[in-house]
Design an enzyme around this catalytic site. Sequence first.
Site, PDB file in Angstrom:
ATOM      1  N   GLU A   1       0.810  -1.228   0.000  1.00 51.47           N
ATOM      2  CA  GLU A   1       0.000   0.000   0.000  1.00 51.47           C
ATOM      3  C   GLU A   1       0.843   1.278   0.000  1.00 51.47           C
ATOM      4  O   GLU A   1       0.725   2.129   0.889  1.00 51.47           O
ATOM      5  CB  GLU A   1      -0.992  -0.007   1.184  1.00 51.47           C
TER       6      GLU A   1
ATOM      7  N   GLU B   1      -5.017  -8.514  -0.492  1.00 45.72           N
ATOM      8  CA  GLU B   1      -5.769  -8.361   0.756  1.00 45.72           C
ATOM      9  C   GLU B   1      -7.212  -8.072   0.405  1.00 45.72           C
ATOM     10  O   GLU B   1      -7.478  -7.256  -0.485  1.00 45.72           O
ATOM     11  CB  GLU B   1      -5.255  -7.178   1.604  1.00 45.72           C
TER      12      GLU B   1
END
Lengths: 502, 502, 502, 502
Positions: C160, C277
Site C-alpha cells: 500500500e 488483501e
Amino acid sequence: MSKEINVPASGRPFKNNVTYCVGTGRMGLALQKEYIDHLKLVQQSIRFQYIRGHGLFCDDVGIYRECEMDGKTYPFYNFTYLDRIMDTYLENGIKPFLELGFMPEKLKTGDKTVFYWKGNVTPPVSYEKWAELITVTLNHLIERYGREEVVTWPVEVWNEPNILFWAGTMEEYFMLYDYSAAAVKKVDPRMQVGGPAICGVETEKWLKSFFEHCIKKDSPLDFITRHCYTANETTNCGHYIYHTMNDPTYMIEELKETRQIMSDYPRIANIQLHITEFNSSYVPLCPVHDTDFNAAYIARILSEAGEYADSYSYWTFSDVFEEADVPKSVFHGGFGLISMNSIKKPTFYAFEFFSKAGRELLYRDDHLIVTKNDDRYVIIGWNWHDMRDNKQSPDESYVLSLPAIGEQAILVKKEVGGAHANPMQTWSNLGKPRSLSGEQLAILQASAEPLQTDAKLFEQEGNYKVELKIPCNHLCMLEIFPVCDKTDTYLGYKQEEFYGME
Amino acid sequence: MSKEINVPASGRPFKNNVTYCVGTGRMGLALQKEYIDHLKLVQQSIRFQYIRGHGLFCDDVGIYRECEMDGKTYPFYNFTYLDRIMDTYLENGIKPFLELGFMPEKLKTGDKTVFYWKGNVTPPVSYEKWAELITVTLNHLIERYGREEVVTWPVEVWNEPNILFWAGTMEEYFMLYDYSAAAVKKVDPRMQVGGPAICGVETEKWLKSFFEHCIKKDSPLDFITRHCYTANETTNCGHYIYHTMNDPTYMIEELKETRQIMSDYPRIANIQLHITEFNSSYVPLCPVHDTDFNAAYIARILSEAGEYADSYSYWTFSDVFEEADVPKSVFHGGFGLISMNSIKKPTFYAFEFFSKAGRELLYRDDHLIVTKNDDRYVIIGWNWHDMRDNKQSPDESYVLSLPAIGEQAILVKKEVGGAHANPMQTWSNLGKPRSLSGEQLAILQASAEPLQTDAKLFEQEGNYKVELKIPCNHLCMLEIFPVCDKTDTYLGYKQEEFYGME
Amino acid sequence: MSKEINVPASGRPFKNNVTYCVGTGRMGLALQKEYIDHLKLVQQSIRFQYIRGHGLFCDDVGIYRECEMDGKTYPFYNFTYLDRIMDTYLENGIKPFLELGFMPEKLKTGDKTVFYWKGNVTPPVSYEKWAELITVTLNHLIERYGREEVVTWPVEVWNEPNILFWAGTMEEYFMLYDYSAAAVKKVDPRMQVGGPAICGVETEKWLKSFFEHCIKKDSPLDFITRHCYTANETTNCGHYIYHTMNDPTYMIEELKETRQIMSDYPRIANIQLHITEFNSSYVPLCPVHDTDFNAAYIARILSEAGEYADSYSYWTFSDVFEEADVPKSVFHGGFGLISMNSIKKPTFYAFEFFSKAGRELLYRDDHLIVTKNDDRYVIIGWNWHDMRDNKQSPDESYVLSLPAIGEQAILVKKEVGGAHANPMQTWSNLGKPRSLSGEQLAILQASAEPLQTDAKLFEQEGNYKVELKIPCNHLCMLEIFPVCDKTDTYLGYKQEEFYGME
Amino acid sequence: MSKEINVPASGRPFKNNVTYCVGTGRMGLALQKEYIDHLKLVQQSIRFQYIRGHGLFCDDVGIYRECEMDGKTYPFYNFTYLDRIMDTYLENGIKPFLELGFMPEKLKTGDKTVFYWKGNVTPPVSYEKWAELITVTLNHLIERYGREEVVTWPVEVWNEPNILFWAGTMEEYFMLYDYSAAAVKKVDPRMQVGGPAICGVETEKWLKSFFEHCIKKDSPLDFITRHCYTANETTNCGHYIYHTMNDPTYMIEELKETRQIMSDYPRIANIQLHITEFNSSYVPLCPVHDTDFNAAYIARILSEAGEYADSYSYWTFSDVFEEADVPKSVFHGGFGLISMNSIKKPTFYAFEFFSKAGRELLYRDDHLIVTKNDDRYVIIGWNWHDMRDNKQSPDESYVLSLPAIGEQAILVKKEVGGAHANPMQTWSNLGKPRSLSGEQLAILQASAEPLQTDAKLFEQEGNYKVELKIPCNHLCMLEIFPVCDKTDTYLGYKQEEFYGME
C-alpha cells in the site's frame, strides 16, 4: 594387520533388494497395538515396501463364514478385520505380499493344524469354494483400495507345502495352485501370482515338478518363491530350542542352486525369485535372533543376496508373534527385529544400514562393502563369530583410500555390538526381567542405540584415508559426505576460545 | 594414581536445590513454539519447580495500556498474553518466580533501555500506578489460577538495580521496593516478596543498605536475591564476546560472603537466599556455554551451592533468547541448556544428573559426589579444565568401595564430554551450519546423547568395588541399584547357547 | 415463496480461486505456537496454497544486521528466524507469497512507522543495499529449499504505497519497484514479481502511472496486485472501531474496474491480478469480522470474485495479529478466520465450503451457487443482512431439481449462523470472558461447529428434488453424492426391529 | 400439556454409581489398538473407575502353561500379555474388577466351551492347581503394581455359573468359590472377594443357597454380584437376533428383589451389591444397542439404580467384542457404547450425562432428574418409546422453576436422538457400509455429536424459568451455571454494532 584398499571412483550397480519385503507373524496380530508400534518403528527407519505373513484366511481374521437362515446356508465374507489390517499397512507405507492360506474352519477337510494358534493345513472341501474365497476377497480389496493399487500386490499360493504346512500331496498342492492362480487372474490379469513357497526340504524335486506342472498346464506363474534358513538341526531344552548355524554363504549357495534349477526352464529362467522367508534359525525360541552375532551374520547375507534373489524377506520384523505360544519374556529367542516393548535388536540395524546403502557398488569382500550414492559413501562392515570357542575372534582391520568428494567431509559412524546396540546383554545385567518397569525400559531403549561418532576428513592427494577396525560380532556403518565449512562467516571466531573444540 | 575411597554406609542430608528454579529469556518469548518445545524437554528430564525471567511488565506481553474515550483516559490491563504464558508454564509443571519489571511505555519517566528488545529501565511516572499495576495483575492471576496456587509464587522486585538495569538511584530502588512489596502483601499477606536482585557489583554496600532500609522501614522482606557469574572481564570480537573463567569455587565464596553479610542482621540471618541468576559467563555470545568444559565446571558448583543458597537458577534453560539480538546460528554462545533446534548441550546433563542425586550425602570432594536414595547409589563425577594450555588435564581416577545393597546390582553409567553429548564438536565437524537440514539435525541430536554403558556388580565381602576414570572435561553419573536375577526361572537356559552374552 | 430452479446437467468451469492465498499477521508471529496451531486448523480444512503478510524485512525477523569489528562495518544477514518461519509454512503445506518490506532499522531514512509493532515505512538509505538484501535473502532461500521450489513463490514489492505505508512519493515507489524487480530477476528470471499492492485510494491514478512506468522502463511485471475492503468510514469508540458495509458487489465492481484499467495496456491486459488483501472491514477492531453476517456476506464475494481475479487473499487467517496491539479478548473484532484459543469463526466456513466447490458451475444467483465435481453436487447458499433495521430478513427459499446421479444419494448439509457455528453469541451468553477456562473453551469449540444433518434422496423421474431455506445471516453447504444401498447384504434385516430407524 | 415443577433449593444425596464399573469384551482384546482407542474415548468423557470382563485365565491371555523338560512337567505362569493389559488399563485411569475364569486348557476337565472364542467352562482338574493359579497371579500383580494398589481390585469368582457358563453343578461352583476365595485372602486379607455372578435364572434359589453355603462354611464374602438384562426371549434371524424389551423398571424391580433376599441374612444384608453386567438386550447382535431408544431407556435405569446397587456395569464399553464372532459391520447390534471405527452411540451419552450429575438430588420422576453440584444445576431428561406402534410418542414437556444461583446464568443443553447423536440413522442414509471410507467416517463422527445449544437465564423473583420438551427417543442434559457479565469492561461496546448478536 590391516587390509589396504584403494576404492575405485566408480563401480557397478549394487543389487540391493533389502527393503523389498519383510515377514510378519500371522495377519490377525496386526490388530494389536504393540504390533502397530513396531511396524511404525521399522517403517520410520527402514521403509520396507511389502509385508508377508500367514493367516489371511484363518478364522481369527474371520473372512469366510456361513450363515443359516430359513433352512438355507449362505456363505458370508466378513472383511471387518481384513480392512482394519490393510488400512494399518497402507497407513504405514507398506503393502501386503499376500499369502493365500490357511484353511478356514468351514472349508477344511481335516483337523491337522500348525502352531499354537492352530492354522488348519488341510485341503479345501471344495476347490471351487476356495477359488471363490480368493476372488471375492481380491475384488473386495479392489473396491476398497482401488484397482491400480491392488494389482501391485503379489499373491503367493500357500506356505511350505513340502512339509507339515500342507496335509495334502504334492499333486494336491498343484491343484490348489492352479485353482488359486486362475482365481487371481480372473480378478485382474495384471495381478502377479507365484509359488511354491517351499522350505529347503526336497527342494529340487519340488521345484522341478512344480515348474513342469505349470508349463504343462500352462498355469500362470509370475514369480518363484522359496524359504532359506541357515541353521542346523534343533535341540529342545525347556523353553528354548537351540541349534548351531551354517556359514552365511550357505544361503547364498541355496540361492545360486535355485537359480540354476530355474535356468533349465526357458519360461522360468528369468522370472522373479522371491525368498519369502529367511533367517538364521527357523524357530522363534532360539537365542541367536537376539544377539549381536546375528546382526553381523545377516549382514553378510544382505551384502550378496540381491545378486540372485529379487527379494529376501526377513522372518520377521517383530517379536509380536505367537507360533510357539505367547512370548514369555522381553528376550526369548523370537524372530523379530524388534523385541517386546519396542526394543530394537542388533539385527534391526543390519536392515537399517543396508537400506541406506548406495546404488553403486565400489568394493565388496566377506566383511565389508563400500557403496556410493551421488556424493556420499556408505560403507558397511561386519565380523561374525559364533563364540563356540569362547574366544573373541580378531578384529577385521582396514585402511581405505577413497576418492575425495570435496575438500572436507564428515564421517559419521554407527556401531552395533558388544557394549552398544546390544540390549540383550543389558537385559541380562538387569537380571533378565520378563516384564519391564519404566526405568528398565528406558535403560534398555538407550542401550539399544548404536554408538554414533563422527570425524572430519580432509582431502589428501585426491583421497580420504579411513582406518576401520571391526571387532568380533560387531556391525558398523560409515557414512561419508562432503561438508561446506562456514567457519569464515563467523565474525570474530577464535579457535582458542572454544575450550578445546576442534 | 587412583584415589581409594571407602564410602560409608550412611551420611548426612545432601542439600540439593538444583531443581528449585531455572532462568528464562523474557516472558514474551514463552509464546514461541520453539521455547515451549525446549521447556517440555527440560521438564521431562529435570522437572524444575520455578522459572524466572524478565519482562513481565514489558510492552510485548502488553499488560499496561491506556485508552482514550470521550476525552477521558482509562487504564486498561490486558492479560491475553500473560494468561497464555502462565497456562504454558503450569501445563508444563513449572510455576513462575515472578520478577516485577521492566517499565511499561505508559509509565516510564525516560527512554533508557536495555537489550536488543529494549526493556525500559526508568522509574515509574507514578509509584501509585506502579503499585496498582502489581495489585491488579496479581489479583487477576488469583482469579484465573486460584488463590492457593498463586500464593506459592515468589515475587522479586526488579532486576540488578545496582547496574544499568535501573536508571534511578539506590534510594529510588528502595522506594520502588517499598511500594512493590506493599502492593504484593495487600493482595495476600502470604505472598512472599524479596530483593534486591543485584549482580556482583558493590554487593556489600547494596546488601547492607537494603537490609537496613527494610529493617528501618519495616518493609516486608521474605527472601534475599542476588546473582552470581564467575567470568572475568569481556573482550568483544565481532559476533562473539570472550572472557576467561574464575575457578568454580569463586561462586561458592560469593555465597558464603552473602550469608556472612546476612548473618549480621538477626531479622535477615535465617531467611531464604535465592540466587535468581547464575552461570559461568554473563553474556549470551560466549562459546563457553556450549562446551563440555561448562558441564563439568557447573557440576562443581551444583555439588556444593545448596549448602549456602536455597536456590540457584541457571541463566537460562533455552537459547530461545534475544537480549543480544536474534541468535545467529545453532551454536552461538547462548546461555541455554538447549540450543536452537532442541539440541541438548553438555550442561543440560549437569542439571539432569544432579536432579537425580540421592537425599543422603555419603562422600564429596572436588570432583566427585556419592549420594544415596533408599537402595540406590547415585554418583556424579566431573573434571573441568579450561584448555588454555592446549593440553588435556589428567583423568580423575577413583576406586570406590560401596557397602553392598544386595548380592547383585547393576551399574548404569552415563558419560558426557569429548566424543559424546558434545554436539558443538559434531556441529563443527559438519562445517558449522547456521540452520540445519533434517539429516544434520538427526546426527546432532544423536550426538547430544550421553554414552550409556552398564555392568553387573557382585557383592564381595559386603561391598561393591567400582573403578572410575573421569577424563578431562567429562561429566558422568553412575547409578547403582540391586537387581533380582531371574535366570533360574528360564527353563533350559544354557549360557553357552547365547553367542557370548554374559 | 420459493424459487424453483431446474439445475442443468452440465455447465461451465467455475472460476474458483478461493484457496490460492490467505493473509497473515506479520511474519514474525509465525514463531508463536498459537499461530502455528491456527495454521494447522486452516490447512486441515481449507488447504490454502500461499500465505502473504507483512514484515519479511522487519527487525523482529531480524535479517539485516551490521557488525563492527576492527573498525570496519560488515553487513550480516541472519536467517535463523526466517528459516524457522519458512519451515513452518512448508511443513503445513503452504508456500509464501513474499511481500518485500518494511524497512530494516539499519537501512531506514526516517522514523515513520505503522502499527503497534512499528514497521518502518521510509525509503532505503541505499537502493543498492536494499536490492542486495533481496538478492541475498532469495539466494539463501534457494540454498535451503531448492531452486525449483523457490521459483514458485511470487514476490510483491512493498505494501500500500499509496497511503501511509510508504513515506516516499509515488515516483520513489517506482524506483523501489525497479530495484526490487531487477534484484528478484537477477536471482532467477523465472521468479514472478509484481505490484503495486495499493489499497483503494487514487486507484486509477496509481495503476495507470505504474503500468506506464513499467512499460516505459521495461521493468519486469508478472502480475498486478491491489487490495479491496468494502467498508465505509470508521468511527472510533473506546476499544472498538465501527463502520457500516457496502454491498458485497462493491468488491466485484472494484475488480471489474481494475480489469478495465488493465485492458487499456496490451502488455498488462492479460497478466494475473492478485487481490493480496480483502475483507469487509479494514480494521482489526471491528465486530463485523466475528459475526455470522460476515460469513454470508463474504460468501457472496467468493461466489463471483474468481471471474475477475486470480486470487483474493482474505486478510487474515488468524486473530494472532498485533497491528492494533495485543488482542484484548477472545472476540475483539480481529480479522482472523480463527479467534484466540483456536475457535473457528463463521467466516472460516465460507472458505471451507468454497474450497470444496465443484469445478463445474451449474447455477449461480445472488444467494446460491450450484456446482458439481464428477458425481457430486456441492451447493452453497447464503443470506446476509446487516441488521441495522433490527429485523431478521426473510429466508431465501429454493426448490431445486437436480439431474440424478444414481438411484439413491445422500444429502449432507452443514449450516452456519444463528444458533450454530456462531461462537461469539455463545461467548456473549458466557458473559464475554477475556480468557477462557477449560470448560468455557469446550463449550465454545462445540458451539463453533456447523449444524450437520443428512437425508436420503431418491431419483424421481431422473431428478432429485431438494428444498432449501436459508435464514437471515446463515450460510450453508449441501453435498449430494450417490450411495450404494447394501441393505440386501444384511441377512435377516428387518426394518421394524430398528426402533424407528429409517 | 407441560408439567410445572418448582424445584426445591436443597434435596438429598443422589446415589449415583454410574462411573463405578463398565464391562468389556474378553481381556485378550485389550491388546488391540482399536480397543485401546475406544477405552481412551470412554475415559476422556466418562472416567469409569473399574473395568470387568471375562477371560483372565483363557489361553489367549496365556497365563497357565506347562513345560516338559528332562521327563518332568513344570507349571509355568506367563504374564507377558496380562502385564500389557493391566498397563493399558492403569495408563487409562481404570482398574480391573477381576473375574476369575474361564478354565485354561491345561486345567480343564472337559471340552464344553462358550462363545466364538471358545472359553472352556469345565471345572478344574485340580482345585489346588486352580487356587495356585489365583495366588501366583495375584502375587505377580502385587509385585508389578504394588500391594496397596492391587488390594483395591475386587475379585469375582467365575461368571454366570447358573447357566451354560459352568459345566459343573451348583455345589461344584460353591467348591470353586471356596477354593478361590481362600486363595485370594491368602494373598492379602484386605482383598475383596465375591460372587455368585449369576444371571437372572433361578435367582432366588442360587442366592439363598450361596448365602447359606458361605455362612455355614464361613467362606469369605465381601460383596454380592449378579447380572440384569431387561429383554424378552430372542428370535434368531440370519445375522441378527431380535427381541422386545421389558419396561426399564424391570431392572429396578430385580435390584429390589435381590436386596430383599439379602436382607434375610444379617451377615449379608448390608454388604455391597455389584451388578457386574447389565443392558437391555443380552445378545451382541440386537439392533437395540445402537439406537437412540436405548439411550433414553438406559437413562431411566441410571436415574434410580444407585438406590439399590453399589455398581451397575454396562455390558460393554466397546463393540470390539467377539463373543458372537467378529463384528460384521460398523453397526451390527453390538453391546458397545462405541461402535467399530470409534463412533459414539447414543447410549454413550447416557453414561456421559449421568457421570456429570450433581451430588444433590432435587427432583426425580420417570423422565427427568434435577441435580445440583455447588452452584451448578445438572438436569437430565429422557423419553423412550419402542416404536412397535410405528408412531412417535408425545413429547415430555416441563416448565421448571429453579432457585436462582446468580443474577445471570448460562444454560447449555445437549440433545441426543433423532437427527443428532444418532449415527446409525446417518449410516443407514449412507447405504449401510460395512467398512468406512475417510469421508464416511468424518460424516458419521460429526453426526454422532449431541446437538449443543445455549441460552442466557436471568433471575426473576429469585428463580430461573426453564421450559423443556423431550421428544420421542431423545435424551438431553441441561447444565446451568452462573456467569459473570463482563460487558461493562469493554470500552466503547455498542450492542447495535454487533450485527444482531445479543
